[in-house]
Design an enzyme around this catalytic site. Sequence first.
Site, mmCIF file in Angstrom:
data_model
loop_
_atom_site.group_PDB
_atom_site.id
_atom_site.type_symbol
_atom_site.label_atom_id
_atom_site.label_comp_id
_atom_site.label_asym_id
_atom_site.label_seq_id
_atom_site.Cartn_x
_atom_site.Cartn_y
_atom_site.Cartn_z
ATOM 1 N N GLY A 1 -70.174 -31.874 7.775
ATOM 2 C CA GLY A 1 -70.281 -31.050 6.570
ATOM 3 C C GLY A 1 -69.061 -30.213 6.263
ATOM 4 O O GLY A 1 -69.182 -29.120 5.686
ATOM 5 N N ASN B 1 -66.846 -30.947 4.023
ATOM 6 C CA ASN B 1 -66.752 -30.917 2.555
ATOM 7 C C ASN B 1 -67.750 -29.925 1.976
ATOM 8 O O ASN B 1 -67.430 -29.199 1.024
ATOM 9 C CB ASN B 1 -67.002 -32.299 1.965
ATOM 10 C CG ASN B 1 -65.745 -33.141 1.977
ATOM 11 O OD1 ASN B 1 -64.836 -32.918 1.177
ATOM 12 N ND2 ASN B 1 -65.671 -34.078 2.907
ATOM 13 N N MET C 1 -74.717 -40.835 4.929
ATOM 14 C CA MET C 1 -74.468 -42.186 5.414
ATOM 15 C C MET C 1 -75.537 -43.205 5.020
ATOM 16 O O MET C 1 -75.722 -44.210 5.705
ATOM 17 C CB MET C 1 -74.300 -42.173 6.943
ATOM 18 C CG MET C 1 -73.188 -41.264 7.438
ATOM 19 S SD MET C 1 -71.604 -41.611 6.673
ATOM 20 C CE MET C 1 -71.120 -43.043 7.603
ATOM 21 N N ARG C 2 -76.252 -42.967 3.945
ATOM 22 C CA ARG C 2 -77.269 -43.935 3.494
ATOM 23 C C ARG C 2 -76.868 -44.479 2.132
ATOM 24 O O ARG C 2 -76.317 -43.734 1.311
ATOM 25 C CB ARG C 2 -78.626 -43.257 3.353
ATOM 26 C CG ARG C 2 -79.113 -42.607 4.604
ATOM 27 C CD ARG C 2 -79.717 -43.640 5.550
ATOM 28 N NE ARG C 2 -80.112 -43.025 6.809
ATOM 29 C CZ ARG C 2 -80.698 -43.686 7.794
ATOM 30 N NH1 ARG C 2 -80.950 -44.976 7.679
ATOM 31 N NH2 ARG C 2 -81.014 -43.085 8.911
ATOM 32 N N LEU D 1 -77.822 -45.600 -1.510
ATOM 33 C CA LEU D 1 -78.897 -45.205 -2.437
ATOM 34 C C LEU D 1 -79.179 -46.336 -3.421
ATOM 35 O O LEU D 1 -78.255 -47.014 -3.888
ATOM 36 C CB LEU D 1 -78.492 -43.938 -3.188
ATOM 37 C CG LEU D 1 -78.374 -42.697 -2.290
ATOM 38 C CD1 LEU D 1 -77.653 -41.567 -3.016
ATOM 39 C CD2 LEU D 1 -79.754 -42.228 -1.814
ATOM 40 N N HIS E 1 -65.127 -40.599 -0.998
ATOM 41 C CA HIS E 1 -64.855 -41.714 -0.081
ATOM 42 C C HIS E 1 -63.436 -41.572 0.479
ATOM 43 O O HIS E 1 -62.488 -41.345 -0.285
ATOM 44 C CB HIS E 1 -65.003 -43.055 -0.828
ATOM 45 C CG HIS E 1 -64.750 -44.217 0.061
ATOM 46 N ND1 HIS E 1 -65.684 -44.679 0.968
ATOM 47 C CD2 HIS E 1 -63.649 -44.985 0.231
ATOM 48 C CE1 HIS E 1 -65.170 -45.694 1.643
ATOM 49 N NE2 HIS E 1 -63.937 -45.895 1.210
ATOM 50 N N ASP F 1 -72.866 -46.035 -8.280
ATOM 51 C CA ASP F 1 -73.613 -47.031 -9.059
ATOM 52 C C ASP F 1 -74.412 -47.923 -8.114
ATOM 53 O O ASP F 1 -74.589 -47.567 -6.947
ATOM 54 C CB ASP F 1 -72.679 -47.814 -10.003
ATOM 55 C CG ASP F 1 -71.776 -48.785 -9.255
ATOM 56 O OD1 ASP F 1 -71.851 -48.849 -8.000
ATOM 57 O OD2 ASP F 1 -71.009 -49.496 -9.904
ATOM 58 N N GLU F 2 -74.840 -49.086 -8.587
ATOM 59 C CA GLU F 2 -75.750 -49.933 -7.807
ATOM 60 C C GLU F 2 -75.086 -50.597 -6.607
ATOM 61 O O GLU F 2 -75.766 -51.183 -5.770
ATOM 62 C CB GLU F 2 -76.346 -51.052 -8.678
ATOM 63 C CG GLU F 2 -77.186 -50.599 -9.838
ATOM 64 C CD GLU F 2 -76.345 -50.226 -11.061
ATOM 65 O OE1 GLU F 2 -75.099 -50.390 -11.020
ATOM 66 O OE2 GLU F 2 -76.942 -49.750 -12.037
ATOM 67 N N ASP G 1 -69.775 -48.205 -2.927
ATOM 68 C CA ASP G 1 -68.446 -47.649 -3.241
ATOM 69 C C ASP G 1 -67.795 -48.336 -4.442
ATOM 70 O O ASP G 1 -66.575 -48.538 -4.469
ATOM 71 C CB ASP G 1 -67.518 -47.753 -2.002
ATOM 72 C CG ASP G 1 -68.067 -46.980 -0.811
ATOM 73 O OD1 ASP G 1 -68.707 -45.938 -1.023
ATOM 74 O OD2 ASP G 1 -67.854 -47.416 0.335
HETATM 75 C C1 GRF Z 1 -65.598 -37.574 4.698
HETATM 76 O O1 GRF Z 1 -64.451 -38.192 5.210
HETATM 77 C C2 GRF Z 1 -66.043 -38.225 3.409
HETATM 78 O O2 GRF Z 1 -64.983 -38.740 2.664
HETATM 79 C C3 GRF Z 1 -66.926 -39.346 3.901
HETATM 80 O O3 GRF Z 1 -67.600 -38.814 5.019
HETATM 81 C C4 GRF Z 1 -66.821 -37.773 5.591
HETATM 82 C C5 GRF Z 1 -67.681 -36.557 5.640
HETATM 83 O O4 GRF Z 1 -67.052 -35.514 6.341
HETATM 84 N N1 GRF Z 1 -67.798 -39.829 2.868
HETATM 85 P P1 GRF Z 1 -67.721 -34.077 6.381
HETATM 86 O O5 GRF Z 1 -69.141 -34.261 6.920
HETATM 87 O O6 GRF Z 1 -67.704 -33.506 5.010
HETATM 88 O O7 GRF Z 1 -66.873 -33.307 7.358
#
Ligand code: GRF
Length: 292
Positions: free
Chosen positions: A32, A34, A146-147, A149, A169, A201-202, A205
């Site tokens: 987390g 981000n 990590m799922r 959708l 991403h 989208d469907e 990535d």
């Molecule tokens: C990041 O590198 C993001 O781009 C990817 O998963 C990672 C998440 O990192 N989708 P964090 O949990 O925000 O540290």
Amino acid sequence: MALHAAHHGSKAAQSESASTRLRIGVLISGSGTNLQALIDRARKGSLEADIVCVGSDRASAYGLVRAQEAGITTFVVSYEKYLKGGRIDSVEDAEVAAVDARQRILRDQDHEVRRDRLRRLMAAEQEIAAHLETHGVQVVCLAGFMRLLTPFFLNRFRQGDLPGVVNIHPALLPAFPGQHGYRDTYRYGCKWGGITIHFVDEGEDTGPVIAQAVYPIWDEDACENVQQRGLHLEHLMYPQVVNWIARGQVRLVPRVGGRPRVQIEDPAYREVVGSWVEAAFRHRPVVVHRRT
Ligand code: GRF
């Protein structure tokens, strides 16, 4: 409790914030960082949206602790419960068939097997969506969730003409989709890595690109350095993209015979993107590992 600029602002700002500010929900599966970047910007009063809840598919995700420390409501939805459980009755057959016709993430040829899995994913998504809707979430920000959708979930979060689910991403899409953007970029021997923030989208990535930026990869970098430099860039980008969405500065422009293009209507757009790339260029990881 939502975190927003008005905590630090005037009464007038507070009442305006209650009625007009964008409500975002953040979905995570891990560390987390981000999410933390969004929280930090909210604390400084420079996030133009309210983080109203944070959800995870993993109870042990450290991001949940970050959210709780910031006073943000959290929830956990166990996919295992649905994927490994017994019969799922909460999703109608017709709905599963309709979503199956649109989805591009499950490829099993056996349509019974595929639809059973889809139904289970949809049941989990139903629970997540219920939490988000209870908190009045308008835009869902995936930050290390990590799922995959399905269109079932995506259809529930739309902002007028705009999709309502955004993802970050760690690669310059369409290069290196999937779970290991940093590793794949590094192993390929790229001289530049990139970050993409896109609407979901469907597909996996594949959604319309909202923002991209690049960072250099130096000869002495190990994969960990590359990831650190990239994450530094991610943390600059995500709050800015949320602000663009909150200000209504993001437009999806359809193109005949081609993919729709996202246009950012911020007069400072070029300076912002330039500042990201400059920051990434200057960034030196704390520990520099030698390549072996
Ligand atoms: C990041 O590198 C993001 O781009 C990817 O998963 C990672 C998440 O990192 N989708 P964090 O949990 O925000 O540290």
